[in-house]
Each structure stands twice: as structure tokens, then as C-alpha cells.
Scaffold this motif. Structure first.
Motif, PDB file in Angstrom:
ATOM      1  N   GLN A   1       0.855  -1.200   0.000  1.00 30.51           N
ATOM      2  CA  GLN A   1       0.000   0.000   0.000  1.00 30.51           C
ATOM      3  C   GLN A   1       0.888   1.247   0.000  1.00 30.51           C
ATOM      4  O   GLN A   1       2.075   1.146   0.315  1.00 30.51           O
ATOM      5  N   ALA A   2       0.292   2.390  -0.261  1.00 29.22           N
ATOM      6  CA  ALA A   2       1.068   3.631  -0.326  1.00 29.22           C
ATOM      7  C   ALA A   2       1.299   4.166   1.093  1.00 29.22           C
ATOM      8  O   ALA A   2       0.888   5.282   1.434  1.00 29.22           O
ATOM      9  N   ARG A   3       1.940   3.339   1.916  1.00 29.75           N
ATOM     10  CA  ARG A   3       2.195   3.769   3.309  1.00 29.75           C
ATOM     11  C   ARG A   3       3.667   3.521   3.619  1.00 29.75           C
ATOM     12  O   ARG A   3       4.205   2.449   3.309  1.00 29.75           O
ATOM     13  N   GLU A   4       4.308   4.510   4.268  1.00 29.07           N
ATOM     14  CA  GLU A   4       5.766   4.514   4.338  1.00 29.07           C
ATOM     15  C   GLU A   4       6.343   3.287   5.057  1.00 29.07           C
ATOM     16  O   GLU A   4       7.264   2.647   4.558  1.00 29.07           O
ATOM     17  N   HIS A   5       5.811   2.953   6.240  1.00 28.47           N
ATOM     18  CA  HIS A   5       6.427   1.849   6.982  1.00 28.47           C
ATOM     19  C   HIS A   5       6.233   0.515   6.252  1.00 28.47           C
ATOM     20  O   HIS A   5       7.072  -0.374   6.328  1.00 28.47           O
ATOM     21  N   LEU A   6       5.146   0.397   5.504  1.00 29.59           N
ATOM     22  CA  LEU A   6       4.923  -0.840   4.739  1.00 29.59           C
ATOM     23  C   LEU A   6       5.875  -0.903   3.544  1.00 29.59           C
ATOM     24  O   LEU A   6       6.401  -1.965   3.200  1.00 29.59           O
ATOM     25  N   ILE A   7       6.123   0.241   2.949  1.00 26.89           N
ATOM     26  CA  ILE A   7       7.062   0.294   1.815  1.00 26.89           C
ATOM     27  C   ILE A   7       8.471  -0.052   2.312  1.00 26.89           C
ATOM     28  O   ILE A   7       9.203  -0.821   1.688  1.00 26.89           O
ATOM     29  N   GLU A   8       8.823   0.485   3.482  1.00 26.23           N
ATOM     30  CA  GLU A   8      10.146   0.211   4.048  1.00 26.23           C
ATOM     31  C   GLU A   8      10.334  -1.303   4.269  1.00 26.23           C
ATOM     32  O   GLU A   8      11.321  -1.896   3.883  1.00 26.23           O
ATOM     33  N   ARG A   9       9.327  -1.918   4.869  1.00 27.30           N
ATOM     34  CA  ARG A   9       9.409  -3.360   5.155  1.00 27.30           C
ATOM     35  C   ARG A   9       9.499  -4.171   3.847  1.00 27.30           C
ATOM     36  O   ARG A   9      10.200  -5.163   3.765  1.00 27.30           O
ATOM     37  N   THR A  10       8.767  -3.714   2.848  1.00 25.53           N
ATOM     38  CA  THR A  10       8.771  -4.408   1.553  1.00 25.53           C
ATOM     39  C   THR A  10      10.165  -4.360   0.934  1.00 25.53           C
ATOM     40  O   THR A  10      10.684  -5.377   0.458  1.00 25.53           O
ATOM     41  N   VAL A  11      10.777  -3.180   0.994  1.00 27.66           N
ATOM     42  CA  VAL A  11      12.135  -3.047   0.437  1.00 27.66           C
ATOM     43  C   VAL A  11      13.087  -3.963   1.205  1.00 27.66           C
ATOM     44  O   VAL A  11      13.901  -4.685   0.604  1.00 27.66           O
ATOM     45  N   GLU A  12      12.969  -3.997   2.533  1.00 27.43           N
ATOM     46  CA  GLU A  12      13.848  -4.882   3.335  1.00 27.43           C
ATOM     47  C   GLU A  12      13.680  -6.338   2.902  1.00 27.43           C
ATOM     48  O   GLU A  12      14.649  -7.091   2.813  1.00 27.43           O
ATOM     49  N   SER A  13      12.446  -6.712   2.639  1.00 27.22           N
ATOM     50  CA  SER A  13      12.184  -8.125   2.291  1.00 27.22           C
ATOM     51  C   SER A  13      12.803  -8.500   0.951  1.00 27.22           C
ATOM     52  O   SER A  13      12.982  -9.673   0.656  1.00 27.22           O
ATOM     53  N   LEU A  14      13.094  -7.497   0.119  1.00 24.03           N
ATOM     54  CA  LEU A  14      13.578  -7.768  -1.244  1.00 24.03           C
ATOM     55  C   LEU A  14      15.090  -7.651  -1.396  1.00 24.03           C
ATOM     56  O   LEU A  14      15.630  -7.933  -2.477  1.00 24.03           O
ATOM     57  N   MET A  15      15.770  -7.238  -0.333  1.00 19.36           N
ATOM     58  CA  MET A  15      17.221  -7.036  -0.438  1.00 19.36           C
ATOM     59  C   MET A  15      17.910  -8.338  -0.871  1.00 19.36           C
ATOM     60  O   MET A  15      17.637  -9.396  -0.311  1.00 19.36           O
ATOM     61  N   GLY A  16      18.773  -8.203  -1.869  1.00 15.88           N
ATOM     62  CA  GLY A  16      19.546  -9.366  -2.315  1.00 15.88           C
ATOM     63  C   GLY A  16      18.911 -10.095  -3.489  1.00 15.88           C
ATOM     64  O   GLY A  16      19.535 -10.999  -4.056  1.00 15.88           O
ATOM     65  N   ALA A  17      17.672  -9.702  -3.875  1.00 15.05           N
ATOM     66  CA  ALA A  17      17.037 -10.373  -5.038  1.00 15.05           C
ATOM     67  C   ALA A  17      17.667  -9.842  -6.326  1.00 15.05           C
ATOM     68  O   ALA A  17      18.199  -8.742  -6.351  1.00 15.05           O
ATOM     69  N   LYS A  18      17.560 -10.659  -7.393  1.00 14.46           N
ATOM     70  CA  LYS A  18      18.187 -10.219  -8.659  1.00 14.46           C
ATOM     71  C   LYS A  18      17.289  -9.232  -9.402  1.00 14.46           C
ATOM     72  O   LYS A  18      17.749  -8.272  -9.983  1.00 14.46           O
ATOM     73  N   SER A  19      15.991  -9.512  -9.369  1.00  7.88           N
ATOM     74  CA  SER A  19      15.088  -8.703 -10.187  1.00  7.88           C
ATOM     75  C   SER A  19      13.722  -8.637  -9.493  1.00  7.88           C
ATOM     76  O   SER A  19      13.149  -9.685  -9.161  1.00  7.88           O
ATOM     77  N   VAL A  20      13.249  -7.402  -9.269  1.00  7.65           N
ATOM     78  CA  VAL A  20      11.981  -7.277  -8.527  1.00  7.65           C
ATOM     79  C   VAL A  20      11.048  -6.254  -9.171  1.00  7.65           C
ATOM     80  O   VAL A  20      11.499  -5.357  -9.882  1.00  7.65           O
ATOM     81  N   ILE A  21       9.774  -6.437  -8.885  1.00  4.45           N
ATOM     82  CA  ILE A  21       8.768  -5.416  -9.238  1.00  4.45           C
ATOM     83  C   ILE A  21       8.130  -4.990  -7.926  1.00  4.45           C
ATOM     84  O   ILE A  21       7.623  -5.842  -7.172  1.00  4.45           O
ATOM     85  N   ILE A  22       8.187  -3.689  -7.651  1.00  3.96           N
ATOM     86  CA  ILE A  22       7.472  -3.185  -6.459  1.00  3.96           C
ATOM     87  C   ILE A  22       6.129  -2.651  -6.959  1.00  3.96           C
ATOM     88  O   ILE A  22       6.092  -1.766  -7.825  1.00  3.96           O
ATOM     89  N   HIS A  23       5.089  -3.204  -6.414  1.00  3.12           N
ATOM     90  CA  HIS A  23       3.734  -2.938  -6.915  1.00  3.12           C
ATOM     91  C   HIS A  23       2.943  -2.164  -5.853  1.00  3.12           C
ATOM     92  O   HIS A  23       2.570  -2.707  -4.819  1.00  3.12           O
TER      93      HIS A  23
ATOM     94  N   HIS B   1      17.268   3.074  -4.638  1.00  2.00           N
ATOM     95  CA  HIS B   1      18.733   2.988  -4.782  1.00  2.00           C
ATOM     96  C   HIS B   1      19.322   1.939  -3.853  1.00  2.00           C
ATOM     97  O   HIS B   1      20.328   1.307  -4.162  1.00  2.00           O
ATOM     98  N   ARG B   2      18.655   1.687  -2.705  1.00  3.57           N
ATOM     99  CA  ARG B   2      19.206   0.686  -1.766  1.00  3.57           C
ATOM    100  C   ARG B   2      19.211  -0.705  -2.423  1.00  3.57           C
ATOM    101  O   ARG B   2      20.088  -1.520  -2.178  1.00  3.57           O
TER     102      ARG B   2
END
Ligand code: KIV
Ligand code: ZN
Length: 552
Positions: free
Chosen positions: A101-123, A160-161
Motif C-alpha cells: 500500500q502507499a504507506r511509508e512503513h509498509l514500503i520500508e518493510r517491503t524493500v527490506e524483504s527484497l534485499m539481495g534479489a536479482k530482479s523485482v517489481i514493487i507494486h 537505490h538501496r
């Protein structure tokens, strides 16, 4: 019921629509949302090991984009992402997608969950329809746009992270409940997100236009898609994505018409699992392309394996009439259908070429199904289905005329049973009707010799419990036996009007099978059948079978 409680759906302000005269010629980009939209609709959501099994299976089918979850929503969802990434389970050519959702803490957690992946789509999504604006969020259009812009910025600040550590990032925005939103407003909010993310032709963003609830016909959704495609700014920098649900039962049609209207990408689930009436059934949509000769770029050649996985992981079942996948979708019970399929299959096997078998949209073999499943027999079936099963399962090739005789006999027996019968049961009926006929005549012994084309036979029969010796003469052993039966055994006058023999290749029974048709003096005709390891004896038994049936 009170229809005046509802209102018609307002038409889309589109002129000179193009989609009705287009045809589909290539597969879209597919994205499976089984592990997110499908999963969130389950009474008991999948655990990590079930999600892993399904993920592997989706990869095997050929999905290159897979929405793996909503990682900010629960620990299970978050750990699933970590597991996929840390176990190196995602092939290099597969991109994982996460919803937020368009909410900052949820976006932050989503980015953390994706660290180290080769290719992602953030939806990212936020709801845009009048009902959502008014009843759920109590926000003006401007406020809704502000939510979307803020969310887009929070994502932009964090990309960028991921990119700095080698992750390829693509962005996706969904104006949720798009199909219930005014097209002009959907365009406005989408363009506001585009202004933040600045997509280019080289670096596109995905604009997903959900039919969150199917509120109108598939033609209306197509109009909405065409309207957006032709009005949105910088269309070339977008991948337009469809995401349909099935509330009116036309999710597949809406997607297909949406593709004609210009979309590039399709989201959906296996067998249409998803909220309420479900998401788009991707299997069905892909197979619809396949049956028109378009490579769907998805492989469902092990449909039964896929169904097994789906049922294990989701706890859902695939209904028997589910297009392409259901147990009964290639099955014909009706006699005329069976007959047409049988002829169509025989012709296809002989001549090859394009598939053109009546009643079968595709070759069941293509998805790992067998022809045995195609023709099943109940009281609606006719001679064609009965003959097909006896031939395909046991190699019994009844002559056409005999099929006409045995078909109605089998049909009456099946009708009395009031259920479907197996091929083995049909064979038992055939055996009882023809092979096991020993009354009034039962053959004990038969011997024939021929000299200069004249055959003499000696035989012993049990007639009504009494052993009787008979003898006869003719231009072959069968003719000699017919004479013996008529002259010495009191059988009514008859002649053999048709004869066929075959070998039976398998099984423990006798290897020769003979079919004989006799014609009586009163004009009646009657079939008989006999089996033996010796073909001569098989045909003599077939004569006994026929006369027994004629005089029973
Ligand atoms: O149906 C829907 O609108 C969704 C969105 C979150 C894309 O699932
Ligand atoms: Zn959805």
C-alpha cells in the motif's frame, strides 16, 4: 428481488473504438498472482513450504513474473521472500513482484524483504473509485492523488538501496478498483504517479488497471483499457497490465478483450483462484490462445500434476467442468458426440494436419490427458462409445453391423443400472451376451477334415442337457457345421451371412476372436461371437453363439 435498487453502468466516452476489429496474435507478458491475490482469498493461507512448492511449480510452467506476496502484511509473507532470496531459488530470468500500500512503513518493510534479489517489481496500489473515496477513505480526488504521489515518492527514495546492491527494480502502480473509477480520474492519478517515477521507453513502468470487482461487461472493460491506452500521456513508457476478477463470470472475456484494446500484460491465477468468484484463470486464457495456434509461452502439459499441486497447496478443488482442466471437459457421454469424436480422432490419426476433431477444442494429449478419458459410457451413450471402449481398452473390433446390434443391448443394461459403466463392465456384458451363450446348444467337441475342397465334420453337442453327435458336409468347416446343426441337431435353417476374425493381442484369454452373422429362413439376422486359441474353433463357437441367440 428488486431491480430498481441497481443502476446501469455508464458508457465509456469512447469514439471509433478499435478493439472489436482486432485479433490476438501473440501471448502477453504473464504475471501469476497466485501467491498473493490467490493466497489472500484462502480460508487458510498457504504456509511457507506450500508457497515454495507453488512457486517452483509456477516457474516450471514458464512464468517469468510472479507476485510472491505482500511482505509487509505478515511474518510468513516476509519470511517467504527471505527464503526465496537466501536459498537462491529464483531463476535468473524470473522476476518476483511484491504488493504494497502507499504507506511509508509498509514500503520500508517491503524493500527490506527484497534485499539481495536479482530482479523485482514493487507494486504499489491505492483505491480510486467513487465508492472507495466516499465510503472507505472519505477523501477528495485531490487527496487520493496525494496518497498515490506520496507512496510513489517513498518508493523512489528507497530504490537505490536495492539497485546499489545489484537488484534490477521495476515499478508498478495500480489504481485499485480501476474499472469502477471514472476513466478521466484513473488517468489523472496514474499520470501523477508517472510524474514521480518518470518512466521512459527504456525503463518502463507497469500501469496495472484492475477490474477489482467486475462491475460491467467485458466490452466496457475493453473500452476503459482502450480509452486509457489512447489518452494517457507517454504511453510508450508504460506496460499496460490487466488484472480481472470474475464477479459476473466474464473475467476471461474481459482480459481477452482488454488485450485487443491494447494491453501488454496479464495478471491472474491458476484455475482462477482468488477473492470471491476468483481472479482471471490464466490456464484458461493461455489455453484459449493455444487452441488458435498461438504459442502461449506457458506450459501446461502436465495438467494433472498441476492440479495436484494446486489442490495440495490451496486446499481448493478444480471443478469437473473447469475449462481445459476439469475431469469432464474432454468427456463425451452422448452417443452422437462419441461417434463424431471417434471418427474425428481416427481421421486425425490417419492424416495428421491441424486439429479438427468435433467436440474437442484441443488434443487432450497436449495437456497429458488420455483418450480413454474422452469417451465414457452411461445411458446417454450409443453404439459408438460402447464400440470405442471395447476396442481401445480390449482390442475388440466389432463389425459395424454388430455394433448396431450390441449398442442398444448394452444401452438397456446401462440404463437399468442407472450409472456410468466401466470398459471392463461393458466387456462383461459383451461376453455374457455372445461368448457365454450355451443354451440350447453347447459345443463339446468338433473336428473337421477337408479333401479336394469338401469338408466333413463330426461334432458333439449338449442340447437341453443331452449329448448328441452330429455330422455334416460343406465347402469349409463352418459350412459343414451349419449343415450338421440343421440336419442332426434340429436347428432352424440358416446360412452364414457375414464372418470376421481377429486376434486378441493381450490378456489371459484365448487369442482368437471370431464374429459370425447368420441369416435365418424368415429373414432375421443375428450375430454370434466365439473365442479360442484355435481360430477354426473360435468361428465354430461363434456359429453356436449366433444360433443360440437366434433360438433363445
Ligand atoms: O483486484 C485488485 O484490484 C488487486 C490490486 C491490489 C491489484 O488485487
Ligand atoms: Zn485482485
Amino acid at each position: 428481488m428488486s431491480p430498481n435498487k441497481y443502476r446501469p453502468f455508464p458508457p465509456i466516452p469512447i469514439q471509433n473504438r478499435q478493439w472489436p476489429s482486432r485479433t490476438l496474435s501473440a501471448a502477453p507478458i504473464w504475471c501469476s498472482v497466485d501467491l498473493r491475490d490467490g493466497n489472500q482469498a484462502l480460508a487458510v493461507p498457504m504456509n511457507v513450504s506450500q508457497k515454495l512448492e507453488m512457486f517452483d511449480s509456477l516457474v516450471k510452467c514458464g512464468f517469468k513474473e510472479i507476485e510472491v506476496g505482500f511482505p509487509s502484511a505478515s511474518n510468513t509473507e516476509f519470511s517467504f521472500n527471505r527464503r526465496l532470496i537466501e536459498d537462491n531459488r529464483i531463476p535468473d530470468d524470473v522476476t518476483i513482484q511484491c504488493l504494497v500500500q502507499a504507506r511509508e512503513h509498509l514500503i520500508e518493510r517491503t524493500v527490506e524483504s527484497l534485499m539481495g534479489a536479482k530482479s523485482v517489481i514493487i507494486h504499489m496500489y491505492n483505491s480510486t473509485s467513487p465508492a472507495q473515496r466516499k465510503h472507505v477513505f472519505n477523501m477528495t480526488k485531490e487527496q487520493i492523488i496525494e496518497v498515490a504521489i506520496q507512496g510513489a515518492n517513498w518508493i523512489k527514495e528507497r530504490i537505490h538501496r536495492l539497485e546499489d546492491t545489484g537488484t534490477r527494480v521495476m515499478l508498478q502502480y495500480s489504481p485499485e478498483s480501476f474499472s469502477a473509477t471514472e476513466v478521466e480520474f484513473a488517468k489523472e492519478v496514474s499520470e501523477a504517479v508517472m510524474d514521480v517515477w518518470q518512466p521512459t521507453v527504456e525503463r518502463k513502468m507497469i500501469l496495472n488497471l484492475p477490474d477489482t470487482v467486475e462491475v460491467a461487461g467485458p466490452n466496457v472493460y475493453a473500452d476503459q483499457i482502450e480509452w486509457i491506452c489512447s489518452h494517457i500521456r507517454n504511453r510508450e513508457a508504460l506496460l499496460i497490465s490487466l488484472h480481472t476478477h470474475n464477479d459476473r463470470g466474464t473475467g476471461t472475456a474481459a482480459t481477452e478483450l482488454g488485450l485487443l484494446a491494447g494491453a501488454d500484460r496479464v495478471e491472474g491465477t491458476l484455475f482462477g483462484n482468488g477473492e470471491r468468484t476468483g481472479n482471471l484463470d490464466i490456464v484458461q486464457t493461455a489455453m484459449n490462445l493455444y487452441m488458435h495456434g498461438i504459442d502461449p509461452k506457458l506450459n501446461f502439459s502436465d495438467m494433472n500434476g498441476l492440479i495436484g499441486m494446486y489442490e495440495r497447496c490451496t486446499g481448493m478443488t478444480v471443478p469437473p467442468r473447469q475449462p481445459y482442466a476439469g475431469e469432464l471437459v474432454f468427456t463425451a457421454f452422448s452417443g452422437s458426440h462419441q461417434d463424431a469424436i471417434k471418427k474425428g480422432l481416427a481421421n486425425y490419426e490417419k492424416t495428421g494436419g491441424s486439429w479438427d476433431v468435433p467436440y474437442l477444442t484441443i488434443d487432450p494429449h497436449d495437456i497429458g490427458r488420455k483418450y480413454q478419458e474422452v469417451i465414457r459410457v452411461n445411458s446417454q451413450s450409443g453404439k459408438g462409445g460402447v464400440a470405442y471402449l471395447l476396442e481401445s481398452e480390449f482390442g475388440i473390433e466389432m463389425p459395424k453391423d454388430m455394433q448396431r446390434e450390441f449398442g442398444p443391448i448394452a444401452n438397456d443394461l446401462v440404463d437399468a443400472l442407472g450409472r456410468e459403466v466401466t470398459a471392463a463392465e461393458l466387456k462383461a456384458m459383451f461376453w455374457k451376451e455372445y461368448i457365454e451363450r450355451t443354451s440350447p446348444y453347447s459345443l463339446h467337441h468338433f473336428h473337421a477334415d477337408g479333401v479336394d475342397g469338401v469338408f466333413r465334420c463330426r461334432s458333439s453337442l449338449v442340447i437341453s442337457g443331452k449329448e448328441v453327435g452330429v455330422a455334416g458336409e460343406g465347402n469349409g468347416p463352418i459350412a459343414a457345421f451349419v449343415q450338421a446343426l440343421v440336419q442332426d441337431a434340429g436347428a432352424p435353417a440358416f446360412e452364414v451371412s457375414s464372418y470376421r476374425e481377429q486376434s486378441l493381442s493381450s490378456g489371459t484369454e484365448a487369442s482368437a476372436l471370431a464374429f459370425i452373422q447368420i441369416k435365418l429362413a424368415d429373414g432375421r439376422v443375428c450375430w454370434g461371437a466365439g473365442t479360442d486359441t484355435n481360430i477354426e474353433l473360435a468361428s465354430i463357437k461363434a456359429v453356436v453363439s449366433a444360433i443360440n441367440r437366434a433360438t433363445a
